[in-house]
Design an enzyme around this catalytic site. Structure first.
Site, short mmCIF file in Angstrom:
data_model
loop_
_atom_site.label_atom_id
_atom_site.label_comp_id
_atom_site.label_asym_id
_atom_site.label_seq_id
_atom_site.Cartn_x
_atom_site.Cartn_y
_atom_site.Cartn_z
CG ASP A 97 45.95 84.51 -31.82
OD1 ASP A 97 46.67 85.35 -32.40
OD2 ASP A 97 45.77 83.36 -32.27
CG ASP A 129 42.94 83.54 -42.24
OD1 ASP A 129 44.17 83.69 -42.17
OD2 ASP A 129 42.11 84.35 -41.81
#
Length: 240
Positions: free
Chosen positions: A8, A129
């Protein structure tokens, strides 16, 4: 099942967030490309990249580290975060990215997902998500009334390569994945499903592998950085 080590990216560094909160970022490596090489040298066959700044900005921000990773590694990589138009999709795929992940636009502009999946077969994934079964967008900052399964099933005939399902409340929390919800999604669609969020032990990987749904793989980040999961052991576990 495939194990996807996660890198990330925030402000050019490899970080992990806690439950998607940008102000709760832990920096694990100042050199994301070096981190990618560590994963590759340990035997991983894919990389999962996220442009966190891009997810909030609505356009790519961490181009430089992503390009450095693509230059240094020879395994396929998938990228999500701020990819919201055809030009950006084309640009990333032309730079050698194996797969783009479309999240926010899957809710706001599903026609783009369909167009991209037709134009680039096998190279477009949908990122879903969710908090409590409802889809969140724009870097997880905005919650919608769209249900996970409804969104996933709406792309059944679109030709997308995979669905990456993240339970936001589990992400970075080292509390284990939402196996039940992931299995339910895997059984509700014919599209390959990749589990994400909370994968923090070999036991978690085994639970996903034996959950009763044909999952494509699992994404893990913090557990690999913290040493809670040994990458080589994890790869062996998922292979057999």
């Amino acid at each position: 099942m495939i194990l996807y080590p996660a890198i990330d990216l925030k402000d050019g560094q490899a970080v992990r967030l806690y439950k998607g909160e940008m102000d709760q970022a832990t920096v694990f490596n100042d050199d994301p490309a070096a981190q990618a090489m560590e994963f590759v040298e340990a035997g991983c066959e894919w990389l999962h990249l996220v442009d966190l700044n891009g997810a909030f900005a609505g356009e790519p921000v961490n181009d430089a580290p992503v390009e450095a990773i693509l230059e240094r590694t020879k395994v396929p990589a998938q990228l999500g975060g701020g990819i919201r138009d055809m030009a950006t999709i084309e640009r990333w795929l032309s730079k050698g990215l194996a797969r783009v992940i479309l999240g926010t636009v899957a809710v706001e502009n599903p026609a783009l997902v369909r167009e991209a999946a037709r134009a680039f077969p096998g190279q477009v994934a949908v990122g879903i998500d969710a908090r409590n079964g409802r889809v969140a967008t724009k870097g997880w900052a905005e919650e919608t009334n769209v249900m996970v399964t409804d969104l996933a099933q709406s792309f059944e005939d679109a030709g997308v390569a995979a669905i990456i399902y993240t339970d936001i409340n589990r992400d970075g929390a080292m509390q284990g994945p939402n196996v039940e919800a992931t299995a339910a999604l895997g059984n509700a669609v014919s599209i390959p499903v990749i589990a994400s969020g909370g994968v923090s032990s070999i036991a978690d990987l085994k639970a996903l592998k034996t959950c009763g749904a044909p999952l494509n793989g699992a994404i893990s980040g913090r557990a690999l950085y913290d040493g809670a999961i040994d990458l080589k052991e994890a790869l062996t576990t998922l292979k057999f």
